[in-house]
Write an enzyme that holds these catalytic residues in place. Sequence first.
Site, PDB file in Angstrom:
ATOM      1  N   THR A 166       8.797   1.242   3.663  1.00 60.28           N
ATOM      2  CA  THR A 166       8.554   2.676   3.458  1.00 60.28           C
ATOM      3  C   THR A 166       7.062   2.892   3.204  1.00 60.28           C
ATOM      4  OG1 THR A 166       8.865   2.662   1.037  1.00 60.28           O
ATOM      5  CG2 THR A 166      10.850   2.916   2.391  1.00 60.28           C
ATOM      6  N   GLY A 167       6.562   4.032   3.659  1.00 60.46           N
ATOM      7  CA  GLY A 167       5.139   4.331   3.456  1.00 60.46           C
ATOM      8  C   GLY A 167       4.237   3.327   4.138  1.00 60.46           C
ATOM      9  N   ALA A 168       4.571   2.979   5.385  1.00 61.23           N
ATOM     10  CA  ALA A 168       3.772   1.981   6.114  1.00 61.23           C
ATOM     11  C   ALA A 168       2.630   2.625   6.890  1.00 61.23           C
ATOM     12  CB  ALA A 168       4.674   1.179   7.051  1.00 61.23           C
ATOM     13  N   SER A 175      -0.127   3.835   5.583  1.00 55.26           N
ATOM     14  CA  SER A 175      -1.456   3.611   5.011  1.00 55.26           C
ATOM     15  C   SER A 175      -1.404   2.532   3.933  1.00 55.26           C
ATOM     16  CB  SER A 175      -2.033   4.917   4.437  1.00 55.26           C
ATOM     17  OG  SER A 175      -1.555   5.161   3.139  1.00 55.26           O
ATOM     18  N   GLY A 176      -2.572   2.164   3.446  1.00 58.61           N
ATOM     19  CA  GLY A 176      -2.697   1.275   2.297  1.00 58.61           C
ATOM     20  C   GLY A 176      -1.921  -0.022   2.392  1.00 58.61           C
ATOM     21  N   TYR A 224       3.799   9.030 -12.818  1.00 59.01           N
ATOM     22  CA  TYR A 224       3.657   7.907 -11.880  1.00 59.01           C
ATOM     23  C   TYR A 224       3.988   6.582 -12.573  1.00 59.01           C
ATOM     24  CZ  TYR A 224       1.422   4.241  -9.117  1.00 59.01           C
ATOM     25  OH  TYR A 224       1.182   3.083  -8.415  1.00 59.01           O
TER      26      TYR A 224
HETATM   27  P1  NDP Z   1      -1.149   4.883  -0.149  1.00 61.65           P
HETATM   28  O1  NDP Z   1      -1.263   6.308  -0.579  1.00 61.65           O
HETATM   29  O2  NDP Z   1      -2.188   4.323   0.744  1.00 61.65           O
HETATM   30  O3  NDP Z   1       0.264   4.660   0.547  1.00 61.65           O
HETATM   31  C1  NDP Z   1       1.403   5.321   0.115  1.00 61.65           C
HETATM   32  C2  NDP Z   1       2.341   5.551   1.272  1.00 61.65           C
HETATM   33  O4  NDP Z   1       3.488   6.257   0.806  1.00 61.65           O
HETATM   34  C3  NDP Z   1       1.737   6.391   2.390  1.00 61.65           C
HETATM   35  O5  NDP Z   1       2.088   5.804   3.592  1.00 61.65           O
HETATM   36  C4  NDP Z   1       2.422   7.724   2.229  1.00 61.65           C
HETATM   37  O6  NDP Z   1       2.583   8.444   3.425  1.00 61.65           O
HETATM   38  C5  NDP Z   1       3.770   7.271   1.719  1.00 61.65           C
HETATM   39  N1  NDP Z   1       4.529   8.367   1.115  1.00 61.65           N
HETATM   40  C6  NDP Z   1       4.160   9.201   0.141  1.00 61.65           C
HETATM   41  N2  NDP Z   1       5.114  10.119  -0.076  1.00 61.65           N
HETATM   42  C7  NDP Z   1       6.117   9.853   0.800  1.00 61.65           C
HETATM   43  C8  NDP Z   1       7.361  10.463   1.077  1.00 61.65           C
HETATM   44  N3  NDP Z   1       7.775  11.553   0.438  1.00 61.65           N
HETATM   45  N4  NDP Z   1       8.130   9.937   2.039  1.00 61.65           N
HETATM   46  C9  NDP Z   1       7.727   8.853   2.721  1.00 61.65           C
HETATM   47  N5  NDP Z   1       6.544   8.246   2.512  1.00 61.65           N
HETATM   48  C10 NDP Z   1       5.757   8.751   1.560  1.00 61.65           C
HETATM   49  O7  NDP Z   1      -1.031   4.043  -1.500  1.00 61.65           O
HETATM   50  P2  NDP Z   1      -0.896   2.453  -1.763  1.00 61.65           P
HETATM   51  O8  NDP Z   1      -0.861   1.722  -0.502  1.00 61.65           O
HETATM   52  O9  NDP Z   1      -1.889   2.119  -2.785  1.00 61.65           O
HETATM   53  O10 NDP Z   1       0.523   2.398  -2.476  1.00 61.65           O
HETATM   54  C11 NDP Z   1       1.589   1.617  -1.997  1.00 61.65           C
HETATM   55  C12 NDP Z   1       2.395   1.066  -3.152  1.00 61.65           C
HETATM   56  O11 NDP Z   1       1.589   0.185  -3.926  1.00 61.65           O
HETATM   57  C13 NDP Z   1       2.900   2.120  -4.138  1.00 61.65           C
HETATM   58  O12 NDP Z   1       4.228   1.794  -4.497  1.00 61.65           O
HETATM   59  C14 NDP Z   1       1.991   1.976  -5.340  1.00 61.65           C
HETATM   60  O13 NDP Z   1       2.637   2.359  -6.520  1.00 61.65           O
HETATM   61  C15 NDP Z   1       1.754   0.485  -5.297  1.00 61.65           C
HETATM   62  N6  NDP Z   1       0.600  -0.001  -6.033  1.00 61.65           N
HETATM   63  C16 NDP Z   1      -0.671   0.357  -5.654  1.00 61.65           C
HETATM   64  C17 NDP Z   1      -1.758  -0.127  -6.350  1.00 61.65           C
HETATM   65  C18 NDP Z   1      -3.151   0.248  -5.988  1.00 61.65           C
HETATM   66  O14 NDP Z   1      -4.054  -0.209  -6.679  1.00 61.65           O
HETATM   67  N7  NDP Z   1      -3.400   1.019  -4.927  1.00 61.65           N
HETATM   68  C19 NDP Z   1      -1.587  -1.023  -7.481  1.00 61.65           C
HETATM   69  C20 NDP Z   1      -0.211  -1.339  -7.786  1.00 61.65           C
HETATM   70  C21 NDP Z   1       0.822  -0.855  -7.071  1.00 61.65           C
HETATM   71  P3  NDP Z   1       1.386   9.285   4.092  1.00 61.65           P
HETATM   72  O15 NDP Z   1       0.534   8.290   4.810  1.00 61.65           O
HETATM   73  O16 NDP Z   1       2.114  10.195   5.016  1.00 61.65           O
HETATM   74  O17 NDP Z   1       0.672   9.991   2.997  1.00 61.65           O
HETATM   75 MG1  PMR Z   2      -7.115   0.798 -14.700  1.00 64.63          MG
HETATM   76  C1  PMR Z   2      -8.195  -4.584 -17.430  1.00 64.63           C
HETATM   77  C2  PMR Z   2      -7.901  -4.493 -16.222  1.00 64.63           C
HETATM   78  C3  PMR Z   2      -7.460  -3.316 -15.504  1.00 64.63           C
HETATM   79  C4  PMR Z   2      -6.700  -3.391 -14.367  1.00 64.63           C
HETATM   80  C5  PMR Z   2      -6.222  -4.637 -13.671  1.00 64.63           C
HETATM   81  C6  PMR Z   2      -6.444  -2.064 -13.958  1.00 64.63           C
HETATM   82  C7  PMR Z   2      -5.670  -1.722 -12.855  1.00 64.63           C
HETATM   83  N1  PMR Z   2      -7.064  -1.177 -14.826  1.00 64.63           N
HETATM   84  C8  PMR Z   2      -7.693  -1.932 -15.798  1.00 64.63           C
HETATM   85  C9  PMR Z   2      -8.420  -1.439 -16.886  1.00 64.63           C
HETATM   86  C10 PMR Z   2      -8.764  -0.117 -17.098  1.00 64.63           C
HETATM   87  N2  PMR Z   2      -8.425   0.921 -16.316  1.00 64.63           N
HETATM   88  C11 PMR Z   2      -9.558   0.385 -18.210  1.00 64.63           C
HETATM   89  C12 PMR Z   2     -10.131  -0.458 -19.328  1.00 64.63           C
HETATM   90  C13 PMR Z   2      -9.659   1.738 -18.052  1.00 64.63           C
HETATM   91  C14 PMR Z   2     -10.339   2.730 -19.002  1.00 64.63           C
HETATM   92  C15 PMR Z   2     -11.605   3.156 -18.521  1.00 64.63           C
HETATM   93  C16 PMR Z   2      -8.953   2.078 -16.856  1.00 64.63           C
HETATM   94  C17 PMR Z   2      -8.846   3.357 -16.354  1.00 64.63           C
HETATM   95  C18 PMR Z   2      -8.040   3.688 -15.260  1.00 64.63           C
HETATM   96  C19 PMR Z   2      -7.780   5.002 -14.731  1.00 64.63           C
HETATM   97  C20 PMR Z   2      -8.353   6.306 -15.210  1.00 64.63           C
HETATM   98  N3  PMR Z   2      -7.314   2.752 -14.513  1.00 64.63           N
HETATM   99  C21 PMR Z   2      -6.612   3.430 -13.614  1.00 64.63           C
HETATM  100  C22 PMR Z   2      -6.878   4.782 -13.707  1.00 64.63           C
HETATM  101  C23 PMR Z   2      -6.091   5.457 -12.723  1.00 64.63           C
HETATM  102  O1  PMR Z   2      -6.042   6.649 -12.475  1.00 64.63           O
HETATM  103  C24 PMR Z   2      -5.242   4.407 -12.033  1.00 64.63           C
HETATM  104  C25 PMR Z   2      -3.832   4.623 -12.430  1.00 64.63           C
HETATM  105  O2  PMR Z   2      -3.459   4.539 -13.562  1.00 64.63           O
HETATM  106  O3  PMR Z   2      -2.968   4.891 -11.483  1.00 64.63           O
HETATM  107  C26 PMR Z   2      -1.641   5.067 -11.972  1.00 64.63           C
HETATM  108  C27 PMR Z   2      -5.719   3.102 -12.607  1.00 64.63           C
HETATM  109  C28 PMR Z   2      -5.379   1.783 -12.316  1.00 64.63           C
HETATM  110  N4  PMR Z   2      -5.886   0.716 -13.035  1.00 64.63           N
HETATM  111  C29 PMR Z   2      -5.398  -0.450 -12.463  1.00 64.63           C
HETATM  112  C30 PMR Z   2      -4.569  -0.100 -11.352  1.00 64.63           C
HETATM  113  C31 PMR Z   2      -3.863  -1.090 -10.481  1.00 64.63           C
HETATM  114  C32 PMR Z   2      -4.565   1.265 -11.271  1.00 64.63           C
HETATM  115  C33 PMR Z   2      -3.890   2.086 -10.220  1.00 64.63           C
HETATM  116  C34 PMR Z   2      -2.772   1.903  -9.460  1.00 64.63           C
HETATM  117  C35 PMR Z   2      -1.390   1.611  -9.937  1.00 64.63           C
HETATM  118  O4  PMR Z   2      -1.072   1.205 -10.999  1.00 64.63           O
HETATM  119  O5  PMR Z   2      -0.569   1.742  -9.115  1.00 64.63           O
END
Ligand code: NDP
Ligand code: PMR
Length: 394
Positions: free
Chosen positions: A87-89, A91-92, A269
């Site tokens: 799902t969601g293939a 992007s990303g 989220y």
């Molecule tokens: P992206 O936004 O690049 O990808 C998300 C995908 O989900 C897109 O393809 C988007 O479609 C699709 N999507 C959103 N809403 C819907 C919907 N209603 N129906 C079908 N598809 C939908 O984000 P990521 O690649 O970063 O996220 C992928 C996964 O990785 C998520 O589960 C996220 O929680 C997880 N993740 C990401 C991290 C990160 O650092 N980025 C860290 C940890 C986990 P469209 O292209 O049409 O917008």
């Molecule tokens: Mg975070 C210590 C390590 C670490 C890691 C591995 C992440 C991952 N983050 C870390 C630390 C911090 N972050 C710290 C110290 C801060 C305070 C400044 C911080 C802040 C921050 C914000 C405002 N981080 C974020 C955000 C987001 O909006 C992102 C988020 O919470 O999305 C839900 C995010 C993230 N930090 C990560 C990862 C993987 C995310 C985003 C994606 C996700 O969980 O899916």
Amino acid sequence: LNLQAASLLQSAAAMHKDVKACGSMKETSLFGAPIGGKFEPVSSLELRRRKVAVSPIRAQTAATTPAVTNSKPESKKTARKGNVIITGASSGLGLATAKALSETGEWHVIMACRNFLKAERAAKSVGMAKENYTIMHLDLASLDSVRQFVDSYKKSGRPLDVLVCNAAVYLPTAKEPTYTAEGFELSVGTNHLGHFLLARLLLDDLKESDYPSKRLIIVGSITGNTNTLAGNVPPKANLGDLRGLAGGLNGVASSPMIDGGEFDGAKAYKDSKVCNMLTMQEFHRRYHEETGVTFASLYPGCIAETGLFREHIPLFRLLFPPFQKYITKGYVSEEEAGLRLAQVVSDPSLTKSGVYWSWNKNSASFENQLSEEASDPEKARKVWEVSEKLVGLA
Ligand code: NDP
Ligand code: PMR
């Protein structure tokens, strides 16, 4: 939110010190990882994965790892390709995983996407060969769409070997909640409830598959785990007593938040990710023995440049990648993250069920610990039971 971006800068400086002063924390909390991952048997995809970010030391370690596997059935080449729905293939992470799997020539990827045209362009842009993928429409923010997707898939007659629940939305700047077609708050509705129904409806197909290793993977995250530093950045995930979820998350009869609190997009989220990780474990407890399906979740690393942050303020999007690269060192590229998820899909050594996978700084996979809430069996059961009512399964 400007404050949030500014605090990224501040804590960048502070953390730099912290991390230096506390080596063990760098090894544990930053990556959510205990020290030293063990090396797994090496598959072809795994070798490619390691090539993406190989250092001489790593290359040497990989070379000295005996390439044997004790899980014989999985390691045999099967006559047919594996079929994996992602799902969601479009992007990303989802796209990078689709690309990695299609390139092995051993997988047919069903890209389950809400925007058909975008998915088609995405597949072409990363050079996926036509015969290795099919795009099917799926909007997780509509349960009708989920049911239609499942019907079409079943009618296609294609066996289902692996399902990857990857799509997600993140709405950190939203002041007011928005809703799915059925009126569930959009982040939990899409990330958790849509996937919950999808996975439940496709479980039988996985069960019937004759593929050597059938898997259901639900992507989790470190930010839902309060046993890590990242999971302690406010607002923290917390499902509370599920009163908002039980009320339908509709913002009318109930709060749009699972715990019944005020709307907060970032928290919604993180809560949805806790539901994803709890759901995986509940699937494992209920169905692993009966179906032989491997249930898994993972944190692929911080993929700081994906579309997930599209709703965040520009300053955040500018600072987040360098912050993760140079300060937390939690950054991974989309390509590397895609190879990690592809490993959870296909690696013959990753067949253990009920596991939340992470990768250490040598990019070796290990079984990670979930937070207390994200591993609470009682909460998992309740989330399961309330969710099945909401999606019309009970
Ligand atoms: P992206 O936004 O690049 O990808 C998300 C995908 O989900 C897109 O393809 C988007 O479609 C699709 N999507 C959103 N809403 C819907 C919907 N209603 N129906 C079908 N598809 C939908 O984000 P990521 O690649 O970063 O996220 C992928 C996964 O990785 C998520 O589960 C996220 O929680 C997880 N993740 C990401 C991290 C990160 O650092 N980025 C860290 C940890 C986990 P469209 O292209 O049409 O917008
Ligand atoms: Mg975070 C210590 C390590 C670490 C890691 C591995 C992440 C991952 N983050 C870390 C630390 C911090 N972050 C710290 C110290 C801060 C305070 C400044 C911080 C802040 C921050 C914000 C405002 N981080 C974020 C955000 C987001 O909006 C992102 C988020 O919470 O999305 C839900 C995010 C993230 N930090 C990560 C990862 C993987 C995310 C985003 C994606 C996700 O969980 O899916």
